[in-house]
Design an enzyme around this catalytic site. Sequence first.
Site, PDB file in Angstrom:
ATOM      1  N   THR A  69       0.841  -1.205   0.000  1.00 47.38           N
ATOM      2  CA  THR A  69       0.000   0.000   0.000  1.00 47.38           C
ATOM      3  C   THR A  69       0.872   1.251   0.000  1.00 47.38           C
ATOM      4  OG1 THR A  69      -1.727  -1.187   1.199  1.00 47.38           O
ATOM      5  CG2 THR A  69      -1.782   1.230   1.318  1.00 47.38           C
ATOM      6  N   ASN A 142      -6.182  -8.871  -7.863  1.00 47.30           N
ATOM      7  CA  ASN A 142      -6.147  -9.671  -6.632  1.00 47.30           C
ATOM      8  C   ASN A 142      -7.400 -10.511  -6.433  1.00 47.30           C
ATOM      9  OD1 ASN A 142      -6.770  -6.743  -6.327  1.00 47.30           O
ATOM     10  ND2 ASN A 142      -7.658  -7.447  -4.403  1.00 47.30           N
ATOM     11  N   HIS A 192       4.623 -10.133   1.990  1.00 49.82           N
ATOM     12  CA  HIS A 192       3.770 -11.167   2.588  1.00 49.82           C
ATOM     13  C   HIS A 192       2.945 -11.932   1.567  1.00 49.82           C
ATOM     14  CE1 HIS A 192      -0.358  -9.171   2.908  1.00 49.82           C
ATOM     15  NE2 HIS A 192       0.388  -8.156   2.518  1.00 49.82           N
ATOM     16  N   CYS A 320      -8.523  -7.526   1.643  1.00 48.10           N
ATOM     17  CA  CYS A 320      -7.908  -6.279   2.099  1.00 48.10           C
ATOM     18  C   CYS A 320      -8.947  -5.233   2.478  1.00 48.10           C
ATOM     19  CB  CYS A 320      -6.980  -5.719   1.036  1.00 48.10           C
ATOM     20  SG  CYS A 320      -5.507  -6.713   0.842  1.00 48.10           S
TER      21      CYS A 320
HETATM   22  N1  PLP Z   1      -2.113  -4.222  -4.382  1.00 53.34           N
HETATM   23  C1  PLP Z   1      -2.654  -5.434  -4.577  1.00 53.34           C
HETATM   24  C2  PLP Z   1      -2.980  -5.883  -5.972  1.00 53.34           C
HETATM   25  C3  PLP Z   1      -2.938  -6.269  -3.489  1.00 53.34           C
HETATM   26  O1  PLP Z   1      -3.471  -7.479  -3.689  1.00 53.34           O
HETATM   27  C4  PLP Z   1      -2.617  -5.815  -2.177  1.00 53.34           C
HETATM   28  C5  PLP Z   1      -2.951  -6.639  -1.000  1.00 53.34           C
HETATM   29  O2  PLP Z   1      -3.847  -7.473  -1.051  1.00 53.34           O
HETATM   30  C6  PLP Z   1      -2.012  -4.552  -2.039  1.00 53.34           C
HETATM   31  C7  PLP Z   1      -1.786  -3.776  -3.160  1.00 53.34           C
HETATM   32  C8  PLP Z   1      -1.627  -4.019  -0.701  1.00 53.34           C
HETATM   33  O3  PLP Z   1      -0.491  -4.690  -0.193  1.00 53.34           O
HETATM   34  P1  PLP Z   1      -0.179  -4.622   1.361  1.00 53.34           P
HETATM   35  O4  PLP Z   1      -1.089  -5.586   2.038  1.00 53.34           O
HETATM   36  O5  PLP Z   1       1.265  -5.039   1.477  1.00 53.34           O
HETATM   37  O6  PLP Z   1      -0.385  -3.214   1.796  1.00 53.34           O
END
Ligand code: PLP
Length: 378
Positions: A69, A142, A192, A320
């Site tokens: 993020t 995702n 992660h 998320c």
């Molecule tokens: N972008 C995509 C496509 C994601 O799938 C995710 C998390 O699911 C993120 C960004 C955000 O990553 P983080 O959880 O490391 O903030």
Amino acid sequence: MVSYFDHAATTPMRQVAVDTWVEHAHFLNPGGQYRSGREANAVLSQARETIAGILGADPVEVIFTGSGTEADNVAIRGFAAEPGARIVSTPIEHPAVRETVTDLEEHGASVDLLPVGLDGLVQLTDALDQPASVVTCMWANNETGAIQPVTEIVSRATAVGSPVHVDAVQVVGHLPVDFNALGTTTLAASAHKFGGPRGVGILLARRSPTPAPVLTGGGQQRGLRPGTVDVAAAAATAAALEEAVDEMGAENKRLSQLRDELIATVTHSVPGSYATVLGADQPTEVLPGHAHLTFPGANGDAMIMLLDSHGIEASTGSACNNGVNQRSHVLEAMGLPDDHADGALRFTLGRTTTQDDIDHLVSVLPDVIEKARSVGSL
Ligand code: PLP
């Protein structure tokens, strides 16, 4: 038996990452000019070199952040900070990008969103052919796992001089990535998602053009992400990525076989069900571990709770933005009818997924869907 089918949300840390993290947990400030600082900096430099080598970047282009993020925010805000900025994006982005673009729009940026088809793919339009402050598109979605035409997007946008940011959070560690060959300006990843620690993002950022810093501070990492870098987390991330990439060929074959078996069995045994993007006449290219299935008329909350009661962990839309179960903006943008979107489930397979997990899931799913359909759509 607990069967975990949410690897795209987060996947268990690899043992090599845990061991590497523990081994380096005592390292001190990599910015220190004395011996312990130099030792910490050597570990950090090695981690950068490993990651850069795997992802086709220069070590100096590797910036560690606190999450995927944050990497998305640093890039997009860094390119689109000026008043009157023009942003080209898509309606299927993860909230890390989508909310950032919306926020910039609320502060005066103009935004063009590329359309998306029922196949889950972003369509290229002439919005890409006018210069923009930044063009931002995810590499793989995702939720559906659909792999987007990023090569074409990057080449059309860079042809008119627009910086491009690629959110590769679902791709790094799962598919080959060559930052240099792709030609994008920046690219985001997250440890992660490939068995590294949570709370570590990677931003690959070319030296020119470079996003304007969003944070101010001590000037570490080219001033793009100031703050003392967590050496142990960086080393653990590099170790996880190395192992993920070593295993990629065999693992992707294994996962896509299990995934195809899961989809074939479920769509055969559950009336009216279908693979959301894989089922079309011309199946979309999808990440190997993603099975996105639609059960029209089934209640999303009921499906998740019933599966959970059988020890099966999966998610509706994107984990998320979970907590509140809303209709997926991705499926809406694709034009899925509401009762189809509300009855969608995402099963994501990963390193720990076995044939037993698939057998467990396919044995309970028909009954779960029947019950969730009796509750009705959301
Ligand atoms: N972008 C995509 C496509 C994601 O799938 C995710 C998390 O699911 C993120 C960004 C955000 O990553 P983080 O959880 O490391 O903030």
